[in-house]
Design a protein around this motif. Structure first.
Motif, mmCIF file in Angstrom:
data_model
loop_
_atom_site.group_PDB
_atom_site.id
_atom_site.type_symbol
_atom_site.label_atom_id
_atom_site.label_comp_id
_atom_site.label_asym_id
_atom_site.label_seq_id
_atom_site.Cartn_x
_atom_site.Cartn_y
_atom_site.Cartn_z
ATOM 1 N N ASP A 105 10.326 43.787 -25.867
ATOM 2 C CA ASP A 105 10.519 45.028 -25.117
ATOM 3 C C ASP A 105 10.931 46.146 -26.072
ATOM 4 O O ASP A 105 11.865 45.993 -26.859
ATOM 5 C CB ASP A 105 11.604 44.807 -24.055
ATOM 6 N N ARG A 106 10.234 47.282 -26.002
ATOM 7 C CA ARG A 106 10.581 48.423 -26.842
ATOM 8 C C ARG A 106 12.020 48.868 -26.623
ATOM 9 O O ARG A 106 12.679 49.369 -27.539
ATOM 10 C CB ARG A 106 9.649 49.593 -26.538
ATOM 11 N N ARG A 107 12.520 48.679 -25.390
ATOM 12 C CA ARG A 107 13.880 49.115 -25.087
ATOM 13 C C ARG A 107 14.924 48.255 -25.779
ATOM 14 O O ARG A 107 16.096 48.633 -25.874
ATOM 15 C CB ARG A 107 14.089 49.125 -23.570
ATOM 16 N N GLY A 159 8.945 46.424 -32.068
ATOM 17 C CA GLY A 159 7.934 47.337 -32.587
ATOM 18 C C GLY A 159 6.755 46.585 -33.174
ATOM 19 O O GLY A 159 6.890 45.437 -33.614
ATOM 20 N N GLU A 214 0.603 50.393 -31.350
ATOM 21 C CA GLU A 214 1.862 50.599 -30.624
ATOM 22 C C GLU A 214 1.707 50.439 -29.120
ATOM 23 O O GLU A 214 2.674 50.155 -28.417
ATOM 24 C CB GLU A 214 2.425 51.994 -30.942
ATOM 25 N N LEU A 225 3.126 47.279 -26.796
ATOM 26 C CA LEU A 225 4.475 47.049 -26.275
ATOM 27 C C LEU A 225 4.935 48.123 -25.295
ATOM 28 O O LEU A 225 6.103 48.138 -24.913
ATOM 29 C CB LEU A 225 5.477 46.956 -27.430
ATOM 30 N N GLY A 241 12.441 42.623 -30.443
ATOM 31 C CA GLY A 241 13.602 43.477 -30.234
ATOM 32 C C GLY A 241 14.896 42.706 -30.354
ATOM 33 O O GLY A 241 15.932 43.260 -30.754
#
Length: 371
Positions: A38-40, A44, A57, A60, A110
């Motif tokens: 998760d990008r949060r 990346g 990019e 994700l 992440g």
């Protein structure tokens, strides 16, 4: 374990209307875990060998892929995913790619952890998806560069062998490797496009880092906390309540449907390890006409422990961050928040530190998983 449905072959060409009307998917059992990519959480896509048609990019981006049939650019159709150019063979006599030819992308998780399942989503890639995919994983400390990850001294473990996939479908793969991984290499054979990549698993934090922090959020997803169960998931996932940062909009928290009985809603969590909790934060950011009216927090120590209320039923205000200092530390391995009667919260933070037993147990698991 429920068998994982597989999809093969092209989807029909887009015929107009809802682009997801003929999308193929299944109820994969491992999606109850957190998305480690998760990008949060800080994930990346740090490198790819080719991204001619669509950027790496996009893999994700939260939410499902979008499709605009009229959207074209100088290089061709604009796709919401990662798409490489068509591979060619070495000569006119052999114009086809070899069996070993493939495109790849490197993904930094992440949060490092044990991977339970992967979804390679080819939404809207109907005739331009890869013939097959494979996924490798590794564990490298620190913040390695792409060049370091691709060096000869890095050991990669195949967690999804080369497997045929279908177009315009959620292709799911169960992963059984009991190891802690930090990075993935996703390969598409020989070329094509993937809309989204989801990597479901359990966070396994670095015990040395947590020890240096001292006091930290012992239920946070990035620190190894997780949601075990919840009474209602109608509008949004309960795991939103332990994601990093403050909520940025209403559906970035947890909201239940309207109750028409005399019950109440709740979420049950497992902490990173046995912890000593000293303070509680309950945030109702962006929940204004639908925030919970009251909330209480309880903990228990061990699977068979008894629940003990550490924050009695307390009035909550809409769109407000509430903070509570406990009169004495509360020791536990699990926590539960009850909201009354329904509504939602955006975040729950439980600030404390690991007990000696919790720290030794976490260190042992970290070592066992190759961290």
């Amino acid at each position: 374990m429920t068998a994982i449905e597989s999809f093969t072959g092209d989807a029909n060409p887009y015929g107009g209307g809802d682009p997801y009307a003929d999308y193929r998917t299944a109820d994969f059992p491992f999606t109850r875990y957190a998305d480690l990519a998760d990008r949060r959480l800080g994930a990346g896509v740090i490198a790819a060998n080719d991204e001619f048609f669509a950027e790496r990019e996009n893999l994700l981006v939260p939410g499902r892929a979008e499709f605009d049939p009229e959207h074209f650019g100088h290089k061709g159709k604009i796709m919401d995913g990662w798409e490489t150019r068509r591979r060619r063979g070495a000569s006119a006599g052999h114009p086809w790619p070899t069996t070993g030819d493939h495109d790849w992308a490197l993904v930094r998780l992440g949060a490092p952890g044990v991977i339970r399942g992967i979804v390679v989503d080819t939404a809207h890639f109907r005739g331009n998806y890869p013939q097959a995919v494979s996924v490798e994983a590794t564990s490298v400390p620190g913040s390695p560069s792409p060049e370091e990850l691709l060096g000869g001294d890095v050991k990669w473990t195949t967690i999804v062998p080369r497997t045929a996939v279908g177009g315009h479908a959620a292709n799911g793969f169960e992963v059984t490797a009991e190891q802690r991984f930090t990075h993935l290499r996703i390969n598409q054979h020989p070329d094509g496009g993937i809309a989204r990549l989801r990597v479901y698993g359990e966070v396994v934090p670095d015990p040395g880092w947590l020890a240096v922090l001292g006091t930290f959020d012992v239920v946070a997803l990035e620190n190894g906390g997780r949601v075990e169960d919840a009474s209602d998931l109608f509008y949004s996932p309960a795991a939103n309540t332990i994601r990093p940062g403050r909520s940025r909009k209403m559906d970035d928290g947890w909201e239940t449907r309207r109750r028409r009985d005399q019950g109440n809603d709740w979420i049950r969590y497992r902490l990173v390890a046995q912890s000593r909790i000293r303070a509680i934060e309950i945030d109702t950011a962006y929940l204004k006409g639908n925030s919970a009216g009251w909330a209480s927090v309880s903990v228990k120590d061990g699977e068979d422990g008894a629940w003990r209320e550490i924050l009695p039923r307390t009035r909550l205000q809409p769109d407000t961050d509430h903070r509570f200092v406990l009169p004495e530390p509360a020791v536990g391995t699990h926590a539960r928040i009850d909201i009354f009667p329904d509504g939602g919260i955006s975040r729950l933070r439980l600030f404390g530190s690991l007990t000696e037993q919790g720290a030794s147990g976490l260190a042992a698991r970290h070592q066992e998983l190759g961290g």
